[in-house]
Design an enzyme around this catalytic site. Structure first.
Site, PDB file in Angstrom:
ATOM      1  N   CYS A 105      -7.129   9.699 -22.836  1.00 46.79           N
ATOM      2  CA  CYS A 105      -7.847   8.505 -23.331  1.00 46.79           C
ATOM      3  C   CYS A 105      -8.088   8.174 -24.702  1.00 46.79           C
ATOM      4  CB  CYS A 105      -9.490   8.509 -22.620  1.00 46.79           C
ATOM      5  SG  CYS A 105     -10.285   6.910 -22.542  1.00 46.79           S
ATOM      6  N   ASP A 149     -18.844  13.702 -17.298  1.00 45.99           N
ATOM      7  CA  ASP A 149     -18.713  13.899 -18.731  1.00 45.99           C
ATOM      8  C   ASP A 149     -20.044  14.552 -19.292  1.00 45.99           C
ATOM      9  OD1 ASP A 149     -17.805  13.881 -21.117  1.00 45.99           O
ATOM     10  OD2 ASP A 149     -17.706  11.531 -21.342  1.00 45.99           O
TER      11      ASP A 149
END
Length: 211
Positions: free
Chosen positions: A8, A129
């Site tokens: 990412c 996360d």
């Protein structure tokens, strides 16, 4: 079932090429001005045009206005919309009716995991996360990890991925503890915030391929 990886926060042809060559299943572009990984729709469009069809293109948004998502989608061919803010299930469901949507769930305690159940039927995947520190500008990409043992025995309401503090040195341990089949890395393959490293991307993907 093999473990796959998303890289990412890509912003250059060189690092995008390293992610593709290394076998990433997904590549991510960040559309969030406060992030050091932010790209414009025009930059992302140029990068996305080089991504082969077998690699998923993911756009990361944080509490976006619907018009902004539409603006990006009109320019960038994304397979996945990743929502990384405090987006409600209702917004997620509206987007999910037309696109594949992943919803980030910030985790510090076992109780935090329960937030994912609200997105059943609204999102296609959850992304666990680490919860950012109080007052942090960024909801993710902070290089923090949560206690992976929190996922032990948890009944996931949706398909899911693991993020937060991953790197080439710890991804094997993370997968062993959590059973994750998709891992998502950003700061763990950077030489400094927002600057991806071709060598670190390659090392991370080699580590994932060996699992």
């Amino acid at each position: 079932m093999p473990v796959t990886a998303k890289i990412c926060g890509l912003s250059t042809p060189e690092t995008l090429g390293a992610a593709i060559a290394g076998g990433a299943s997904h590549v991510g572009f960040v559309f969030f001005p406060k992030s050091p990984r932010n790209v414009t729709p025009e930059q992302a469009a140029q990068l996305a045009a080089t991504v082969p069809s077998h690699v998923g293109r993911v756009g990361l948004f944080v509490d976006p206005e619907p018009d902004f998502i539409a603006h990006v989608l009109a320019r960038v061919p994304l397979e996945v919309i990743q929502l990384h803010g405090s987006e409600a299930p209702e917004l997620t469901a509206r987007l999910g009716a037309r696109h594949e949507v992943w919803k980030a769930i910030p985790v510090r305690t076992r109780a935090d995991l329960s937030a994912g159940s609200a997105y059943r039927g609204a999102a296609a995947r959850l992304l666990y996360d680490a919860k950012p520190p109080k007052g942090a500008e960024l909801p993710g990409g902070n290089g923090l990890r949560f206690d992976w043992k929190l996922l032990d025995g948890f009944d996931h309401p949706l398909p899911w991925a693991l993020s937060g503090g991953l790197d080439a040195a710890n991804v094997a341990e993370a997968v062993r503890i959590t059973g994750a089949r998709l891992v998502d890395v950003s700061s763990g393959v950077e030489s400094e915030p927002g600057i991806k490293s071709v060598d670190k991307i390659s090392s991370f993907l080699q580590a994932v391929a060996s699992l």
